[in-house]
Write a protein that holds these residues in place. Structure first.
Motif, short mmCIF file in Angstrom:
data_model
loop_
_atom_site.label_atom_id
_atom_site.label_comp_id
_atom_site.label_asym_id
_atom_site.label_seq_id
_atom_site.Cartn_x
_atom_site.Cartn_y
_atom_site.Cartn_z
N LYS A 96 0.84 -1.20 0.00
CA LYS A 96 0.00 0.00 0.00
C LYS A 96 0.87 1.25 0.00
N GLY A 125 -7.92 8.31 5.84
CA GLY A 125 -6.77 7.45 6.14
C GLY A 125 -7.08 5.97 5.91
N ASP A 131 -4.96 2.28 4.46
CA ASP A 131 -4.25 1.25 5.25
C ASP A 131 -5.21 0.10 5.55
#
Ligand code: ASP
Ligand code: MG
Length: 438
Positions: free
Chosen positions: A5, A196, A199
Motif C-alpha cells: 500500500k 486514512g 491502510d
C-alpha cells in the motif's frame, strides 16, 4: 501474494509515482498494489464539498485548480504521446463527472462519490504507467469487492468471497492495482472507510487473500518509539505484536489507521511498515509473535475531554456505573479511559459532539466536573503492566507534571495517563529520557 500500500505522498508527484513503479516491479513477485489518492486531493475534495454544500460559487474554481495539477502530473508521468493522451482522458472523464455532480442541487450522498474520485484517478494513472513500461499490470476496481455492512464496518466474509472470485480472472497478471479507501455500502452505494482508510483497505485485502505479508509504505522508517513530530530523538521499532500495534494505532501513532491491525490479526497476516524514501530500512514488522521486552513505545492522543462524576450515593451502591454508561451509549460516544474511587468515577471521551446532552443526562447522578484539552499518553509494550519497575520509571519521568487520570492493568500492553495538553511535550520528552535513555 503480497499486498503493498502506498499513501498519498508516495504517489504525490510524477517522480514519486515512477519511483513506486520501480519498487513494485523490481523483485518480480506477484502483488496487489493499493493506492491512495495523490496527496492533497482528498483534502481538496473535502473543501470542494464544503463550498458546494454552502452554495459558494468558488466551487468550480477549486475544481479547475485541482484539474490543472493533474494536467501537469500527466505530462511529466508518461514517456510517450499516447501515454499522455490516455492519462489526459482519465483526468477529463473524472473531472467531467465531478462537474456534472456539482451542477446538480446538493444531496448528501454525492459527497462519497466526489471523495472517491481521488483514488479512482490515481490508480488508473498508475496502472497506465506500469503498462507503458511493459509491466503486466491490471486494475481491479475496489468497488467490485470492498463492502461495508449496515454499521459501516467492513464485511470481511463478503470481501473474501468477492475478491477470490475476481482474482481467478487475474491469474496471469503480475501487478494488480486497486483503490484504497473507497468501498460500497450495504445498499450498493459508493462509500469509504473514512479518512486514512487506505491502510485499512490493504490489511482487509491481506486478510481476505491470506497474503504472505502486507507492506504499508509511507514516508517514515516504520513506527517510532515516540512521536517524532514532538520529540527529537526517536527511533524506529523493529518488531511489534498485533496487540501493541493496535494500541499504538488507536492512541495516536499517526502512521497507521486505528482499525487496520484488526483484520491482519484475525487472519494472522504479518504487516510491515516501510519507507518509500528509504526502501533499504527494515521498518517495523507487526506479527502475532509476542516478545516480553521493556516498554516499546509512547503515543499520544489529543482532543480528549475528561468527565468526573462525584456522588455520595455511589458508596455501596450498585447499578450506578450502568446508569452512567447508558448515557454514553445513548449518544453513541465511546469512552476511552475509566478510573473509579469509592465516591467518584472519571472517564474520558474523544468525541465531544454530544457533551452538553451527556452532562445534562448524567447530572442527576452526581456533581460533574469537565476538563477539556486533555491528552492521553499511552505507554505500550508486551506485558508492560506485569513488569516490575516500569511504574516507578514512568512516575519519575512525570514527577513535575500534574496527572489527571491513570489507567493501569486494563490490558497487558498499555498504561495510559491523562494529562493537560499543555504538558504533553514535556511529558513525552521526559518519558523518552527515562524509558529509552534517548
Ligand atoms: N485518500 C484518503 C485520505 O486522504 C485515504 C487515504 O489516503 O488513506 O484520507
Ligand atoms: Mg495514511
Amino acid at each position: 501474494m503480497l499486498v503493498y500500500k502506498f499513501g498519498g505522498t508516495s504517489v504525490g508527484s510524477a517522480e514519486r509515482m515512477k519511483h513506486v513503479q520501480q519498487l513494485v516491479s523490481q523483485d518480480g513477485e506477484r502483488k496487489i498494489v493499493v493506492l491512495s489518492a495523490v496527496s492533497g486531493t482528498t483534502n481538496a475534495l473535502v473543501e470542494i464539498i464544503q463550498h458546494f454544500a454552502n452554495g459558494n460559487d468558488q466551487t468550480l474554481h477549486l475544481v479547475r485548480a485541482l484539474k490543472e495539477k493533474y494536467g501537469l502530473l500527466v505530462t511529466e508521468l508518461y514517456a510517450t504521446d499516447e501515454g499522455v493522451r490516455n492519462g489526459n482522458s482519465v483526468v477529463e472523464r473524472h473531472f467531467d463527472e465531478l462537474e456534472k455532480l456539482l451542477s446538480q442541487p446538493y444531496y448528501s450522498k454525492m459527497e462519497k462519490v466526489i471523495l472517491a474520485q481521488g483514488e479512482l484517478i490515481s490508480t488508473q494513472l498508475f496502472t497506465a504507467l506500469l503498462k507503458e513500461r511493459g509491466i503486466n499490470a491490471q486494475l481491479l476496481p475496489a468497488l467490485d469487492f470492498m463492502y461495508i455492512d449496515e454499521n459501516g464496518e467492513p464485511d470481511l466474509r463478503q470481501i473474501e468471497e468477492r475478491i477470490s472470485r475476481l482474482l481467478n480472472g487475474f491469474a496471469d497478471v503480475d501487478i494488480i492495482v486497486t483503490q484504497g479507501y473507497i468501498c460500497r455500502n450495504n445498499t450498493g452505494g459508493i462509500d469509504n472507510l473514512r479518512r486514512g482508510g487506505s491502510d485499512y483497505t490493504a490489511t482487509l485485502i491481506g486478510a481476505a487473500t491470506k497474503a504472505e505479508e502486507v507492506q504499508i509504505w509511507t514516508d517514515i522508517d516504520g513506527v517510532h518509539n515516540n512521536d517524532p513530530r514532538i520529540v527529537e530523538n526517536t527511533r524506529p521499532i523493529a518488531q511489534l505484536s498485533f496487540e501493541e500495534a493496535g494500541e499504538l494505532a488507536y492512541f495516536g501513532a499517526k502512521v497507521l489507521h486505528p482499525n487496520c491491525i484488526f483484520p491482519a490479526q484475525q487472519r494472522n497476516v504479518p504487516v510491515r511498515l516501510k519507507n518509500t524514501m528509504n526502501p533499504e530500512a527494515d521498518g517495523t514488522l507487526i506479527t502475532g509473535e509476542k516478545n516480553p521486552q521493556a516498554v516499546k513505545a509512547i503515543a499520544v492522543k489529543d482532543g480528549i475531554t475528561a468527565i468526573k462524576i462525584k456522588s455520595t450515593r455511589m458508596v455501596l451502591a450498585y447499578g450506578f456505573l450502568r446508569k452512567v454508561f447508558e448515557v454514553f451509549e445513548k449518544y453513541k460516544t465511546p469512552v476511552d479511559m475509566i478510573t473509579t474511587s469509592e465516591i467518584a468515577v472519571s472517564l474520558s471521551i474523544d468525541n465531544p459532539d454530544h457533551l452538553e446532552e451527556i452532562i445534562r443526562d448524567i447530572s442527576p447522578y452526581g456533581y460533574i466536573e469537565v476538563d477539556r484539552e486533555q491528552s492521553i499518553v499511552c505507554i505500550v509494550g508486551d506485558f508492560v503492566a506485569e513488569r516490575k519497575g516500569v511504574g516507578k520509571d514512568i512516575f519519575r519521568a512525570l514527577d513535575q507534571i500534574p496527572i489527571r487520570m491513570i489507567s493501569y492493568g486494563g490490558s497487558k500492553n498499555n498504561i495510559s495517563i491523562l494529562i493537560d495538553t499543555q504538558f504533553k511535550k514535556e511529558a513525552l520528552i521526559t518519558l523518552n529520557k527515562e524509558l529509552f535513555n534517548l
